[in-house]
Design an enzyme around this catalytic site. Sequence first.
Site, PDB file in Angstrom:
ATOM      1  N   ASP A 317      73.715  50.147  -7.672  1.00  0.00           N
ATOM      2  CA  ASP A 317      72.397  50.364  -7.077  1.00  0.00           C
ATOM      3  C   ASP A 317      71.517  51.326  -7.872  1.00  0.00           C
ATOM      4  O   ASP A 317      70.292  51.240  -7.793  1.00  0.00           O
ATOM      5  CB  ASP A 317      72.538  50.872  -5.639  1.00  0.00           C
ATOM      6  CG  ASP A 317      73.025  49.780  -4.695  1.00  0.00           C
ATOM      7  OD1 ASP A 317      72.784  48.591  -4.980  1.00  0.00           O
ATOM      8  OD2 ASP A 317      73.642  50.104  -3.673  1.00  0.00           O
ATOM      9  N   TYR A 404      70.718  48.039   3.008  1.00  0.00           N
ATOM     10  CA  TYR A 404      71.386  49.303   3.286  1.00  0.00           C
ATOM     11  C   TYR A 404      70.460  50.489   3.110  1.00  0.00           C
ATOM     12  O   TYR A 404      69.576  50.476   2.259  1.00  0.00           O
ATOM     13  CB  TYR A 404      72.550  49.488   2.298  1.00  0.00           C
ATOM     14  CG  TYR A 404      73.907  49.523   2.939  1.00  0.00           C
ATOM     15  CD1 TYR A 404      74.573  48.355   3.284  1.00  0.00           C
ATOM     16  CD2 TYR A 404      74.539  50.735   3.194  1.00  0.00           C
ATOM     17  CE1 TYR A 404      75.822  48.391   3.867  1.00  0.00           C
ATOM     18  CE2 TYR A 404      75.789  50.776   3.775  1.00  0.00           C
ATOM     19  CZ  TYR A 404      76.423  49.605   4.114  1.00  0.00           C
ATOM     20  OH  TYR A 404      77.658  49.655   4.689  1.00  0.00           O
TER      21      TYR A 404
HETATM   22 CO    CO Z   1      79.130  49.017   3.780  1.00  0.00          CO
END
Ligand code: CO
Length: 655
Positions: A317, A404
């Site tokens: 990420d 997320y």
């Molecule tokens: Co997770």
Amino acid sequence: MAIPIDQETSAQQQIVRHPLDPLTTQEIEQTTRVLSASGRITPRVRIMAYSLLEPAKDVVLAFQPGQPLSRDVFVVMRDHERRLTVEAVVSLAGETIRSWRERTDVQPALTYPEVFAAQQAVLADAAFQEAMSRRGITDLTYVVIYPWTAGYRGLEDAPSRGRFMRMEVALAEAPEDNYYAHPVEGVVATIELDTMAVLIEDHGVVPVPASAGNYTPDGIRAANNVPSFPDGPRTDVKPIAITQPEGTSFQVAGHEVRWQKWRFHVGFTPREGLVLHLLEYLDKGRYRSLLYRAALSEMYVPYGDPTPSHNFKNVFDAGEVGIGVLANSLELGCDCLGEIHYFDATVNDAEGQPIVLANAICMHEEDYSLLWKHLEYNVDGSTRSEVRRSRRLVISSISTVGNYEYGFYWYLYQDGTIQFEIKLTGIIAPAAIAPGAHPVSGTLVAPGLYGPNHQHYFNVRLDMMVDGPRNSVVEVNCAPLPWGKGNPQGNAWAARETLLATESAAQRCIEPRTSRYWKIVNSSSLNALGQPVAYKLMPGKNAFPLFAQGSPQWQRGGFTRAHLWATAYAPAERYAAGDYPNQQQGGAGLPAYVQKNRSLENADLVVWYTFGSNHVARSEDWPVMPVETVGFHLQPAGFFDGNPALDVPPPMAHC
Ligand code: CO
């Protein structure tokens, strides 16, 4: 709630006072002017990231306020026409391009405009439309195409073969529906981002799960899908107000912060997000150095689902997307509570124009329960008690990476402890499965919907400076002493110290059975007891690789093979998975850095700590996941001559 912007503060931040201050809007504009004036920016060149090229360490350490600054900008660009990546360095003082390097062997991080263009390309693709009609989906209005990085399934994904992204599909039932509840299983789109060519894979039709997964109050009421809460939202939650009537106990000047005995500098980069520099603690009238620089170096999320629609997923990420560019604008009373100081952050868009992320970094104080206490009996039988309340300074930011959220929290405590904690929340990336079937690697969270097993790994790069730049790393293991003459009762144990003298020795894993930890020691600086001063790195919960040795995940996520790494300081070695993890086969970053096997004895060294968690989804993680935390502590271990928090005053006169 409106975002309160402190105009005075924002204006102050735009003045560069220190060599490590983040890039300002003016500096970003100036960089773009220099690049444009060179004539080398053609219409299909996309500017990925501008970041401050940090001056050499000795220059920074010798800096005196008011001295002139020479600022250089490191630029990463993609020339979609010529299909190559450009690394350039722009000197702001000279208004010149100092270096220009064209590469076909690397792929920089993805950008939002590329994602949006790829979504349109997929929707317009005939093979994609056929795949949708095989599923009875003819109206594409509410079809959502969402991005993944390509991963690396084989040579065909190599950076020199093209610039790839993979996308998956879901159905929204309304504009604000949680579309993750309705994956359109089996369809994987690969998009080549230089040409916007689309390749569709169809791994078979699975019914689209129908249950709503909404989590807003309106969404819950509309979907009426929460039989657990027939009475609606709770009505017994009374307000909590946190006030500091005399103001905060910290002072901010530009990006320098002082809080009680702590002093540090706040930085920010598009890739790492929040950076702490030059962290020091005031002891007996002098500031003692602890860290030159501390930042998240990489994040890695390898998925453990073997199905063909999901087995490509392993995402870096930070290096493949950018934690800084994804930072949220934080809101008072929502993201942060109390008397807050915000720092804005400035990043660039694809045309090289500045984007100000207002309130990207939040700083405040928190009461943290007990600092120390003792109740004692006096000789006359009465009692006396001393108690101190702990307070910590919190420096945090939150980034949204697709489904997320990751919250990054540095905590400084009054006893010299430093803590780093990551809060994981948001929405799991679920998959659909035939009604009645059970996933091999995952957990059902709703009918026909499962959360695939995955891991979250983080690596933090800690450029240590414990009482100066020359440090060593020692491993400590607690072990029983042999039962015998020196240990007649068999009760004895010792904390055994082992020097990790080289980079090959300093690749270590946690060992709860010996309470293993690591000390960063300065053997030329002794405390009052003659012990070398040290800080210890205390691991928290952690994870071990679960992918097969030799797999792409194993190759690419090499930094997960050890929890603790240490390297000799080298300014170019900044990222645990290398400079460009996107589409990379593996081997770069820490596994490459340690090949030199440099000495770490009394050296300018960098400690890298890998930590993570195995995410076996729970039904409770759906539709939005309560915060999960993972992190570590740095604690003084012989750094001070005694408890450094004895001088904290009692919270009340009678305590
Ligand atoms: Co997770």
